[in-house]
Design an enzyme around this catalytic site. Sequence first.
Site: not given
Length: 258
Positions: A147, A162, A166
């Site tokens: 991401s 997150y 990532k």
Amino acid sequence: MTGRFDLSGQRAFVTGGSRGLGREMALAFAEAGADVAIAARDPGALDATADEIRALGRQAWTFPADLGSPEAVETLCAQVIEAIGAPRILVNNVGGRRINVATEALALDTWREMIDLNLTATYICSRRFGAAMIEAGKGGRILNLASINAFAAGRGIGGRHYETAKAAVVQFTRTLAVDWARHGITANAICPGIFATEPNRKWQESNPEMIAGMLEHVPMGRMGDPREIGTLAVYLASADAGFMTGASLVIDGGYTCL
């Protein structure tokens, strides 16, 4: 150019392949001639996507599984290898923020669950299928979905597991590229910005100000179309991408340029 990206005779496995970006990559592989196995939690959504793959004249296999559970991922890998052998293309797509909780309020158990979903599943699938690719001796392609949040923190949203996971996926991808190049296996990370996936459409409904604020920082002025990921995935899976490995390809409408 179509012939250069021909995936006929190859088999791909896509985690989180029933919806969103995973579905689009699975369909793009099928359009390019590959047979495709997909895994996700929802059997109904898996069956629907598998029907679309078969409508393109390709074989499809479905594997319902909770990829947030390391034990379930280990079982899944064994099932896929038993059913289709070593796929030449692996896409570690499953993941997501799922929660909007500030770090100071985030429970340790929740942190671990989300790290397992966004990072550990990628590690397990890469280890198991990478070993199978090495044993088969025919090379392979590994695509890990990271991401832009691997490089920049999301604005106005919690759930920093997150960004952390990532970022780790990007570096893990680089290590795979170095370690497995001698086996003819490439590993690359795709780093999407905001795309019009089902979760993001739901965020747009429940948090329109947040999505609007993000789009203000996208020079293209829109969310990405999930189909735009499919074309990139086919290139990375093709023979023409044989010298590209360890790369992190950002596809975000220019968001990270600002």
